[in-house]
Design an enzyme around this catalytic site. Structure first.
Site, PDB file in Angstrom:
ATOM      1  N   HIS A  21     -25.252  17.583 -20.072  1.00  0.00           N
ATOM      2  CA  HIS A  21     -25.920  18.583 -21.353  1.00  0.00           C
ATOM      3  C   HIS A  21     -27.160  18.679 -21.340  1.00  0.00           C
ATOM      4  O   HIS A  21     -27.665  16.921 -20.947  1.00  0.00           O
ATOM      5  CB  HIS A  21     -24.889  18.008 -22.961  1.00  0.00           C
ATOM      6  N   ASP A  41     -29.960  18.875 -24.043  1.00  0.00           N
ATOM      7  CA  ASP A  41     -30.819  17.709 -25.483  1.00  0.00           C
ATOM      8  C   ASP A  41     -30.769  16.676 -24.658  1.00  0.00           C
ATOM      9  O   ASP A  41     -29.612  15.527 -24.014  1.00  0.00           O
ATOM     10  CB  ASP A  41     -29.328  18.466 -25.932  1.00  0.00           C
ATOM     11  N   ASP A  69     -30.492  10.500 -21.104  1.00  0.00           N
ATOM     12  CA  ASP A  69     -29.474  10.470 -21.431  1.00  0.00           C
ATOM     13  C   ASP A  69     -29.471  11.775 -22.357  1.00  0.00           C
ATOM     14  O   ASP A  69     -29.828  12.264 -23.041  1.00  0.00           O
ATOM     15  CB  ASP A  69     -29.421   9.287 -22.794  1.00  0.00           C
ATOM     16  N   GLU A 106     -25.463  18.641 -27.967  1.00  0.00           N
ATOM     17  CA  GLU A 106     -24.740  17.199 -27.693  1.00  0.00           C
ATOM     18  C   GLU A 106     -24.510  16.055 -28.143  1.00  0.00           C
ATOM     19  O   GLU A 106     -23.797  15.891 -29.497  1.00  0.00           O
ATOM     20  CB  GLU A 106     -24.144  16.855 -25.736  1.00  0.00           C
ATOM     21  N   ASP A 145     -21.867  11.846 -18.457  1.00  0.00           N
ATOM     22  CA  ASP A 145     -23.284  11.648 -19.128  1.00  0.00           C
ATOM     23  C   ASP A 145     -23.121  10.657 -19.734  1.00  0.00           C
ATOM     24  O   ASP A 145     -23.058   9.767 -20.303  1.00  0.00           O
ATOM     25  CB  ASP A 145     -22.384  12.429 -20.714  1.00  0.00           C
ATOM     26  N   HIS A 159     -31.156   6.507 -27.288  1.00  0.00           N
ATOM     27  CA  HIS A 159     -31.570   7.001 -28.694  1.00  0.00           C
ATOM     28  C   HIS A 159     -32.280   5.679 -28.634  1.00  0.00           C
ATOM     29  O   HIS A 159     -32.335   5.756 -29.932  1.00  0.00           O
ATOM     30  CB  HIS A 159     -29.664   6.934 -29.240  1.00  0.00           C
TER      31      HIS A 159
END
Length: 526
Positions: A124, A126, A163, A193, A217, A501
């Protein structure tokens, strides 16, 4: 002759003394903070050099650095999608961009392998946009500033976007290689995603010929993902009423910060504190207050690291409140030993004109503090796997309402429904209007997988050690592809990336190096 030599000697002495004076002056200026007018100051951190052992990984890292320059938070993927379209077309490959900005790039099989079964390589485009509070960064326009130190790459106070930019860049290198032996490649780059997997959900799988898919991922080298959890978003909107602020009360800002945070699936079992829950518990301990505002967290899929409230109370209670806060911090640090950096600060601020009543404030605080959060059940069949959990990821206040956003994950439909019903009932008992959104399905483990067998064999041959497989308590786009292509053989691989994150996100460059070579070997030996 003798006189000339004496004059030359005298000049040499004078020149030497002059040079010494110049050097001493320069050192004095340096000590005083003087800078050369010819040197441009820069805010960008310096980075070390890293030498890749594998050419394919070196090329992939060049693509990764290009991705760092492109703002690509969820819902802001037009630029990166167009970049990938141009990348594919510049290589002379077939490119398709759909309405959701997903991009498919098709590369024919190398010589002698044109008629083999295609392999789908998927990642992905994003990233999650998180930053430290004191960092000035606009994720809509600013590039990510990388820092390389000790063989690791991280960012300057923001998420890095490894990520999933790391996996995406390795796929780009495979597409660009003119020496790699490979079957036909269908590279699929999806959007959004991180905030619902909309790209995968809306992608038309009829556009793919392959029925073998490698997702890039995963975030642990040598551990391959073969199952993932579903996700449900529950939004609770609580109506609030503010009144004229009571006379004689002082206004303070209460801040919770310094927490580790983390991925709300991968890290939910690590015993990390949720800043929203922490702040509510601290406010509960203070007793009779008037709440002006409460906000915390920035993404439902990230464990909140910071949370903030504005409160009003009598100035005479301040010392007692500060003691209560200190007591709460001590208890919380004992309960969450990994969050040793926890800070709770009470700071005077501008007087508020309006505030909630103490009764309403208490009801809001209790509703947040008692909200089911964290691990709910563990898997009865897979050791150490969280089966069901929830994360109170975002709290926002706007006008006459406060909104709570929770993300639920489960590898059991029955368990997930039970937790969803519990949270909805809890929120509605406090007068909230709730909305439930089923975001993505689970990906169930399959006993038979020739693709998994091949990849494990390649890993053993390449490194001389056995690989591992795991089910993860997080969502993967493979769940949608398994649903859309029931006959497909799927697996997820990756390199070592930690603290995703969060602004502490970092990637092991040696692991990235090996993973690039690993994917190329997989393709060569299929």
């Amino acid at each position: 002759m003798s006189k000339a030599r004496n004059l030359t000697s005298d000049r040499s002495i004078l020149v030497g003394m002059l040079l010494i004076l110049i050097v001493l002056s320069a050192l004095a200026l340096s000590a005083c903070g003087a800078t050369s007018p010819d040197v441009e100051p820069t805010d960008e951190p310096t980075t070390e050099e890293f030498t890749f052992e594998n050419e394919e990984s070196r090329q992939a890292f060049a693509y990764f650095n290009e991705l760092l320059k492109i703002p690509r938070g969820s819902h802001n993927e037009q630029a990166v999608s167009d970049f990938l379209v141009s990348f594919g077309k510049d290589l002379g490959l077939e490119v398709v961009q759909d309405e959701s900005l997903n991009v498919v790039i098709r590369k024919p099989g190398s010589e002698g392998r044109e008629d083999e079964e295609p392999i789908i390589l998927q990642a992905h485009m994003d990233m999650v946009c998180e930053k430290n509070e004191d960092v000035v960064h606009d994720f809509l326009v600013d590039p990510i500033i990388p820092i390389i130190e000790g063989g690791w790459i991280t960012a300057d106070g923001t998420t890095l976007g490894a990520d999933n930019g790391a996996g995406l860049s390795i796929i780009m290198a495979a597409l660009a290689s003119d020496t790699l032996s490979h079957p036909p490649i269908e590279a699929l780059f999806t959007t959004n995603e991180e905030d619902g997997m909309d790209g995968a959900a809306h992608f038309d799988a009829a556009n793919l010929k392959g029925r073998r898919l490698i997702n890039m991922d995963s975030e642990t080298e040598g551990t391959f993902c073969i199952s993932s959890a579903s996700a449900i978003r529950v939004t609770a909107v609580v109506p609030i009423v503010k009144e004229a602020a009571p006379a004689g009360l002082a206004t303070y800002k209460l801040d919770v910060k310094g927490l580790l945070g983390g991925h709300s699936g991968v890290d939910i079992n690590r015993g990390r504190a949720n800043a929203n829950i922490v702040l509510a518990r601290v406010l509960y301990a203070l007793g009779d207050i008037n709440l002006v505002s409460f906000e915390g967290g920035s993404a439902e899929n990230a464990i909140p690291r910071e949370s903030h409230a504005t409160v009003m109370f009598s100035e005479v209670d301040r010392s007692a409140f500060e003691e209560a806060i200190d007591q709460q911090v001590s208890e919380l640090k004992a309960a969450y030993p990994d969050d040793a950096g926890l800070q709770v600060t009470l700071t005077p601020t501008d007087a508020a004109d309006q505030a909630m009543s103490s009764e309403l404030s208490s009801r809001i605080i209790n509703a947040i503090a008692d909200m089911p959060n964290g691990m709910y059940t563990m898997s009865p069949s897979i050791a150490d796997l969280v089966q069901t959990s929830s994360n109170l990821g975002v709290i926002e206040m706007d006008g006459d309402e406060i909104t709570l956003v929770m993300k639920l994950r489960s590898s059991s439909d029955e368990d997930g429904e039970a937790l969803k019903d519990l949270i909805v009932a809890h929120a509605q008992s406090d007068g909230a209007k709730t909305e439930v959104e089923y975001q993505y399905p689970s990906w169930e483990f399959r006993e038979v997988s020739p693709l998994r067998d091949h990849i494990q064999e390649v890993y053993l041959d390449l490194y001389g050690t056995e690989s591992k497989t795991e089910a993860v308590h997080a969502g993967l786009e493979t769940a949608f592809f398994a649903q859309k292509m029931p006959d497909a053989d799927l697996i997820s691989i990756g390199m070592d990336v930690f603290d995703v994150h969060t602004p502490d996100e970092r990637m092991d460059l040696s692991s990235y190096d090996r993973t690039g070579a690993f994917l190329f070997r997989i393709l060569e030996t299929m």
